[in-house]
Write an enzyme that holds these catalytic residues in place. Sequence first.
Site, PDB file in Angstrom:
ATOM      1  N   ARG A 127       0.868  -1.174   0.000  1.00 13.55           N
ATOM      2  CA  ARG A 127       0.000   0.000   0.000  1.00 13.55           C
ATOM      3  C   ARG A 127       0.904   1.223   0.000  1.00 13.55           C
ATOM      4  O   ARG A 127       1.984   1.207   0.574  1.00 13.55           O
ATOM      5  CB  ARG A 127      -0.899   0.021   1.233  1.00 13.55           C
ATOM      6  CG  ARG A 127      -1.849  -1.167   1.349  1.00 13.55           C
ATOM      7  CD  ARG A 127      -2.667  -1.092   2.623  1.00 13.55           C
ATOM      8  NE  ARG A 127      -3.585  -2.229   2.740  1.00 13.55           N
ATOM      9  CZ  ARG A 127      -3.292  -3.374   3.335  1.00 13.55           C
ATOM     10  NH1 ARG A 127      -2.083  -3.536   3.879  1.00 13.55           N
ATOM     11  NH2 ARG A 127      -4.173  -4.347   3.403  1.00 13.55           N
TER      12      ARG A 127
ATOM     13  N   HIS B 225      -1.898   3.104  -6.358  1.00 15.04           N
ATOM     14  CA  HIS B 225      -2.850   2.016  -6.137  1.00 15.04           C
ATOM     15  C   HIS B 225      -2.975   1.147  -7.384  1.00 15.04           C
ATOM     16  O   HIS B 225      -3.125  -0.082  -7.292  1.00 15.04           O
ATOM     17  CB  HIS B 225      -4.212   2.591  -5.748  1.00 15.04           C
ATOM     18  CG  HIS B 225      -5.078   1.609  -5.012  1.00 15.04           C
ATOM     19  ND1 HIS B 225      -4.689   0.995  -3.834  1.00 15.04           N
ATOM     20  CD2 HIS B 225      -6.311   1.112  -5.293  1.00 15.04           C
ATOM     21  CE1 HIS B 225      -5.642   0.168  -3.421  1.00 15.04           C
ATOM     22  NE2 HIS B 225      -6.631   0.220  -4.294  1.00 15.04           N
TER      23      HIS B 225
ATOM     24  N   HIS C 206      -4.010  -8.687   2.713  1.00 10.63           N
ATOM     25  CA  HIS C 206      -5.462  -8.764   2.878  1.00 10.63           C
ATOM     26  C   HIS C 206      -5.784  -9.740   4.003  1.00 10.63           C
ATOM     27  O   HIS C 206      -5.312 -10.875   3.994  1.00 10.63           O
ATOM     28  CB  HIS C 206      -6.133  -9.261   1.596  1.00 10.63           C
ATOM     29  CG  HIS C 206      -6.137  -8.252   0.489  1.00 10.63           C
ATOM     30  ND1 HIS C 206      -6.371  -8.587  -0.825  1.00 10.63           N
ATOM     31  CD2 HIS C 206      -5.948  -6.907   0.503  1.00 10.63           C
ATOM     32  CE1 HIS C 206      -6.316  -7.500  -1.573  1.00 10.63           C
ATOM     33  NE2 HIS C 206      -6.063  -6.473  -0.791  1.00 10.63           N
TER      34      HIS C 206
END
Length: 315
Positions: A154, A254, A280
Amino acid sequence: MKDLSRVHVEAFLEMMSAERGAAVNTLQSYERDLDDLHAFLNGKSVTEATSGDLAAYLSSLSKRGFKSSSQARRLAAMRQFYKFLYAEGLRVDDPTGVLDAPKKARALPKTMGVEEVTRLLTQAETEANNPADGQLQRQRMLALLELLYATGMRVSELVSLPARVLDQEGRFLIIRGKGNKERLVPLSQSSIAALKAYGRSLAEEKAKAKDPVDSPWLFPAASKEGYLPRQVFARELKNLAIRAALTPSMISPHVMRHAFASHLLANGADLRVVQELLGHSDISTTQIYTHVLEERLQQLVQTHHPLAKQAKKHE
C-alpha cells in the site's frame, strides 16, 4: 395499460410532477418502467401485483442482461408507485417492502499491462542514471517504483518504510500493515539495486550537509509526518507517466499495486499467496482478481486440452 392501472399510473405521475417537482425525464422514465412491468405481467393489473410478481420481474431483468444499476432504477420506480397507492388507500400493503435491491457488481480495479509498467520503470531508471542536479530525487522515484511493483505494498506502507531497511542484506522485507500486522514480502533484484543506489546517494547527501538530520524514515521529507507524503509521490508518479508517454489519469500508486497482483496471478501465482503478499486479512478482498484467474484458466484449456488442440488442427 388498461382499466384502472392506467388511471392510477397517470395519477401517480401527476403527483410526482405537482408535489415532488419531478423533471420531465424522470416522469418519462417512471412511465416507461411501469409500462415494461405491465407488459411482463401479461394482462395482470399493475395495481394488484404481488411481491412475487415484482420479484419475478426483477429476476427477468437480470436474465435479459440489464445491469444492476438499471434493475435498481426499475425497483426505485416501483417503490415510489406502490407507496403512492398505499398512501392513497388504493392498496392495503406495499409489495416492494420485502424486495431486496440488486447487488451492484464489484468494479474491477484499474491496472496496467506489463508493457506499460516496463515503460514506466525504464523511464524512471533512465532518469535516475542521469548525474545532473537532483539525481537523489530521481533515484528516490526509481526506488519507490521498484519497491512498489516488487511487493505490491500500500502506498501508505511504502512511504513510511523505516530507514533501517537500508541495513538489510536479505531478499525479503518486513512490512507493517493494517492493524499493525507484519508480513514478509520478497524483493526483486532490480528493487534491491535501486534501493542500494538510492541509499548511497542519501548517505552522500547527508555527509555534505552542514547540519545533517538523522531521520528514522527511508524517504525523509519536510512534512508533518517526517516522510514523503503519499500525495506528493502520486503527483510525481503522474508526471513520470507523462514523460514516459503514458496516460497519467490511468496511473497511480494504487494502480501499481493492482498491477503487481494481476501480473502475479496471470503468471501462475496462487490466490492465497497473493492475499498474503497484499496484506489482505480476508481472501474475499483478493477475489476481485478472479477475472485474471479465469482468463488464465481459459488460456490453459485452449493451449493444453486435447480437444482444443484437435480443433486448431482442423481450422
